[in-house]
Design a protein around this motif. Structure first.
Motif, PDB file in Angstrom:
ATOM      1  N   GLU A   1      20.374  -5.391 -45.342  1.00 58.82           N
ATOM      2  CA  GLU A   1      19.759  -4.244 -44.665  1.00 58.82           C
ATOM      3  C   GLU A   1      18.274  -4.169 -44.976  1.00 58.82           C
ATOM      4  N   LEU A   2      17.922  -4.402 -46.228  1.00 60.32           N
ATOM      5  CA  LEU A   2      16.510  -4.381 -46.607  1.00 60.32           C
ATOM      6  C   LEU A   2      15.740  -5.488 -45.898  1.00 60.32           C
ATOM      7  N   GLU A   3      16.331  -6.668 -45.829  1.00 62.39           N
ATOM      8  CA  GLU A   3      15.660  -7.790 -45.183  1.00 62.39           C
ATOM      9  C   GLU A   3      15.362  -7.488 -43.718  1.00 62.39           C
ATOM     10  N   ALA A   4      16.314  -6.847 -43.048  1.00 62.34           N
ATOM     11  CA  ALA A   4      16.111  -6.508 -41.636  1.00 62.34           C
ATOM     12  C   ALA A   4      14.960  -5.524 -41.459  1.00 62.34           C
ATOM     13  N   VAL A   5      14.867  -4.538 -42.327  1.00 67.30           N
ATOM     14  CA  VAL A   5      13.801  -3.535 -42.216  1.00 67.30           C
ATOM     15  C   VAL A   5      12.445  -4.160 -42.543  1.00 67.30           C
ATOM     16  N   ILE A   6      12.400  -5.049 -43.526  1.00 67.38           N
ATOM     17  CA  ILE A   6      11.136  -5.717 -43.853  1.00 67.38           C
ATOM     18  C   ILE A   6      10.659  -6.581 -42.694  1.00 67.38           C
ATOM     19  N   LYS A   7      11.586  -7.259 -42.021  1.00 67.36           N
ATOM     20  CA  LYS A   7      11.203  -8.089 -40.874  1.00 67.36           C
ATOM     21  C   LYS A   7      10.617  -7.235 -39.754  1.00 67.36           C
ATOM     22  N   GLU A   8      11.126  -6.017 -39.612  1.00 64.47           N
ATOM     23  CA  GLU A   8      10.594  -5.088 -38.606  1.00 64.47           C
ATOM     24  C   GLU A   8       9.260  -4.489 -39.031  1.00 64.47           C
ATOM     25  N   ASN A   9       8.961  -4.561 -40.339  1.00 58.38           N
ATOM     26  CA  ASN A   9       7.735  -3.956 -40.870  1.00 58.38           C
ATOM     27  C   ASN A   9       7.029  -4.945 -41.799  1.00 58.38           C
ATOM     28  N   PRO A  10       6.472  -6.030 -41.212  1.00 57.54           N
ATOM     29  CA  PRO A  10       5.874  -7.089 -42.031  1.00 57.54           C
ATOM     30  C   PRO A  10       4.630  -6.652 -42.803  1.00 57.54           C
ATOM     31  N   ASP A  11       4.061  -5.496 -42.441  1.00 57.72           N
ATOM     32  CA  ASP A  11       2.878  -4.995 -43.139  1.00 57.72           C
ATOM     33  C   ASP A  11       3.241  -4.084 -44.319  1.00 57.72           C
ATOM     34  N   THR A  12       4.493  -4.110 -44.727  1.00 55.22           N
ATOM     35  CA  THR A  12       4.935  -3.299 -45.862  1.00 55.22           C
ATOM     36  C   THR A  12       4.208  -3.722 -47.138  1.00 55.22           C
ATOM     37  N   VAL A  13       3.738  -2.734 -47.883  1.00 54.20           N
ATOM     38  CA  VAL A  13       3.015  -2.986 -49.127  1.00 54.20           C
ATOM     39  C   VAL A  13       3.955  -2.987 -50.331  1.00 54.20           C
ATOM     40  N   ALA A  14       4.940  -2.080 -50.316  1.00 55.40           N
ATOM     41  CA  ALA A  14       5.828  -1.950 -51.478  1.00 55.40           C
ATOM     42  C   ALA A  14       7.198  -1.466 -51.036  1.00 55.40           C
ATOM     43  N   VAL A  15       8.214  -1.886 -51.798  1.00 56.86           N
ATOM     44  CA  VAL A  15       9.591  -1.424 -51.608  1.00 56.86           C
ATOM     45  C   VAL A  15      10.007  -0.715 -52.894  1.00 56.86           C
ATOM     46  N   PHE A  16      10.603   0.473 -52.747  1.00 57.90           N
ATOM     47  CA  PHE A  16      11.005   1.282 -53.894  1.00 57.90           C
ATOM     48  C   PHE A  16      12.524   1.451 -53.905  1.00 57.90           C
ATOM     49  N   CYS A  17      13.125   1.257 -55.079  1.00 54.87           N
ATOM     50  CA  CYS A  17      14.576   1.395 -55.193  1.00 54.87           C
ATOM     51  C   CYS A  17      14.960   1.876 -56.587  1.00 54.87           C
ATOM     52  N   GLN A  18      16.251   2.141 -56.773  1.00 57.83           N
ATOM     53  CA  GLN A  18      16.811   2.494 -58.072  1.00 57.83           C
ATOM     54  C   GLN A  18      17.645   1.330 -58.607  1.00 57.83           C
ATOM     55  N   LEU A  19      17.532   1.052 -59.893  1.00 59.94           N
ATOM     56  CA  LEU A  19      18.475   0.141 -60.541  1.00 59.94           C
ATOM     57  C   LEU A  19      19.839   0.815 -60.597  1.00 59.94           C
ATOM     58  N   SER A  20      19.840   2.079 -61.021  1.00 63.55           N
ATOM     59  CA  SER A  20      21.033   2.918 -61.047  1.00 63.55           C
ATOM     60  C   SER A  20      20.643   4.282 -60.509  1.00 63.55           C
ATOM     61  N   GLU A  21      21.337   4.738 -59.475  1.00 62.71           N
ATOM     62  CA  GLU A  21      21.054   6.063 -58.904  1.00 62.71           C
ATOM     63  C   GLU A  21      21.821   7.110 -59.716  1.00 62.71           C
ATOM     64  N   THR A  22      21.094   7.799 -60.585  1.00 64.33           N
ATOM     65  CA  THR A  22      21.712   8.718 -61.553  1.00 64.33           C
ATOM     66  C   THR A  22      22.517   9.825 -60.888  1.00 64.33           C
ATOM     67  N   SER A  23      22.093  10.256 -59.729  1.00 63.31           N
ATOM     68  CA  SER A  23      22.735  11.405 -59.084  1.00 63.31           C
ATOM     69  C   SER A  23      24.096  11.067 -58.489  1.00 63.31           C
ATOM     70  N   THR A  24      24.349   9.778 -58.243  1.00 63.07           N
ATOM     71  CA  THR A  24      25.594   9.387 -57.577  1.00 63.07           C
ATOM     72  C   THR A  24      26.442   8.403 -58.380  1.00 63.07           C
ATOM     73  N   GLY A  25      25.833   7.750 -59.366  1.00 60.99           N
ATOM     74  CA  GLY A  25      26.548   6.730 -60.118  1.00 60.99           C
ATOM     75  C   GLY A  25      26.576   5.372 -59.450  1.00 60.99           C
ATOM     76  N   ALA A  26      25.940   5.251 -58.290  1.00 62.22           N
ATOM     77  CA  ALA A  26      25.914   3.969 -57.585  1.00 62.22           C
ATOM     78  C   ALA A  26      24.876   3.039 -58.212  1.00 62.22           C
ATOM     79  N   CYS A  27      25.193   1.767 -58.248  1.00 62.43           N
ATOM     80  CA  CYS A  27      24.288   0.755 -58.799  1.00 62.43           C
ATOM     81  C   CYS A  27      23.852  -0.177 -57.672  1.00 62.43           C
ATOM     82  N   SER A  28      22.574  -0.503 -57.635  1.00 66.91           N
ATOM     83  CA  SER A  28      22.066  -1.330 -56.542  1.00 66.91           C
ATOM     84  C   SER A  28      22.090  -2.807 -56.904  1.00 66.91           C
ATOM     85  N   ASP A  29      21.980  -3.634 -55.900  1.00 65.62           N
ATOM     86  CA  ASP A  29      21.837  -5.081 -56.093  1.00 65.62           C
ATOM     87  C   ASP A  29      20.346  -5.367 -56.240  1.00 65.62           C
ATOM     88  N   THR A  30      19.807  -5.007 -57.390  1.00 63.20           N
ATOM     89  CA  THR A  30      18.369  -5.145 -57.607  1.00 63.20           C
ATOM     90  C   THR A  30      17.934  -6.609 -57.541  1.00 63.20           C
TER      91      THR A  30
END
Length: 380
Positions: free
Chosen positions: A120-149
């Motif tokens: 999903e991230l790759e698709a959005v970056i391809k649509e926005n090639p001028d992106t400067v930075a991507v921000f994410c959570q290693l672990s989302e404290t509010s939900t307990g979900a862990c990302s594929d960092t």
């Protein structure tokens, strides 16, 4: 029945080992004293070990949110396009901070409890090639979900953008290998997996990210990383550092190194797996679709007053856990598995939780969660 012991099992702040608490009783040392400078350098070197990097960390007298703001303020110019993975309260915080500094924010918005995928991230970056930075959570404290960092980093590293990771609730709990994964920026705080009091945060970044710092035009003062870089040569910070917490950090690092970082991660994994198994045995439903090992989130069962769960277990049984945030207040509760946690602290929490839920009308076999947890702990 009077409660004799009190346990803190919230997803931060977390309990402190006795050895770390005693370090906090030291006579305060002036931060420019040679002894303090030596300790400062020792702790910043140990940060490299914790994050899996060769790069220096800059220590801040703030909470983790201060480190998040430092990242945005020093990396993002007004009008820059950024992508934020927003899957919870702290993904939402990345959005708010970036908007406060005038960024053009593209959100990958997911339901709370869910998490975006690298595809999903790759698709959005391809649509926005001028992106400067991507921000994410290693672990989302509010939900307990862990990302594929690691997966996010693999995608972002092929572009001109940088990846900025909020590791506040994940560092020292779940794997993070900054250099090996090509993560550009990591921010964190002291009060979770590091087994320290609140009050110290940090930010670490590589050369790719520093190029953005050098070209940044945002107005800044307290969180100006160029000042931090200049002072680091002399083992100082531009402003008075949390010297007491730095001394405590030295002791916490000593303990973590003695255990071994891989073993620290494995301990959290085992505890989290045991708690998840126990919740299911108690006829409870997990909230996160991709649960991580830092925090377990559980849906409040039908017929139970969700806001009473956290107050009864605290006031009657001496156990502090956390409720839901935002729209999920009263709908979920959260248990931490980070920092100074072991089988016995989690077991005490489970026993008290069973008594609490039984009192509040939840239907399940008393002892089922404790039994399931212990069976999981007995597994090699």
């Amino acid at each position: 029945m009077k409660t004799l012991y009190k346990f803190l099992l919230a997803p931060g702040p977390t309990p402190l080992p006795e050895e770390v608490r005693l370090e906090g009783a030291r006579e305060i040392t002036h931060h420019k004293h040679p002894v303090a400078k030596k300790m400062f350098r020792k702790v910043t070197d140990d940060m490299k070990w914790l994050l899996g990097t060769k790069y220096d960390s800059y220590l801040l007298a703030s909470s983790g949110s201060g480190a998040m703001e430092t990242a945005v303020q020093n990396l993002v110019n007004t009008g820059d396009k950024v992508i934020v993975i927003n899957a919870g309260n702290f993904g939402g915080r990345w959005v708010k901070i970036n908007k406060a500094y005038g960024a053009n924010v593209i959100e990958i918005k997911k339901d709370w409890g869910d998490m975006a995928t690298p595809a999903e991230l790759e698709a959005v970056i391809k649509e926005n090639p001028d992106t400067v930075a991507v921000f994410c959570q290693l672990s989302e404290t509010s939900t307990g979900a862990c990302s594929d960092t690691a997966g996010f980093a693999k995608i972002v590293s092929k572009t001109n953008a940088i990846l900025v990771v909020d590791g506040v609730s994940g560092i020292g709990v779940v794997p993070l290998k900054m250099d090996e994964w090509n993560v550009d920026v990591v921010v964190g705080g002291s009060q979770k997996g590091m087994m320290l009091p609140p009050g110290m945060a940090f930010i670490c970044m590589n050369e790719k990210a520093w190029k953005l710092v050098e070209n940044n035009k945002q107005h800044k003062f307290y969180f100006d990383l160029k000042l931090f870089q200049k002072k680091l040569v002399d083992n100082e910070t531009p402003w008075t550092p949390p010297i007491g917490i730095i001394y405590q950090a030295d002791k916490a690092f000593e303990m973590m190194k003695a255990e071994g970082l891989e073993n620290v991660w494995a301990r959290s994994t085992k505890l989290a797996k045991g708690i998840r198994t126990a919740m299911k045995a108690m006829n409870l439903e997990l909230f996160a679709k991709c649960p991580g090992d830092a925090v377990t989130t559980v849906k409040i069962p039908d017929g139970v007053d969700g806001k009473k769960v956290t107050s009864v277990i605290r006031d009657k049984y001496g156990i502090t856990i956390a409720g839901g945030q935002g729209d999920f207040s009263g709908k979920i509760f959260r248990l931490g598995h980070m920092g100074y946690m072991d089988m016995y602290s989690e077991l005490a929490c489970l026993a008290a939780l069973e008594l609490t839920l039984k009192e509040l009308g939840h239907k399940f076999e008393i002892g089922s969660g404790v039994s399931a947890f212990m069976k999981e702990m007995a597994q090699e």
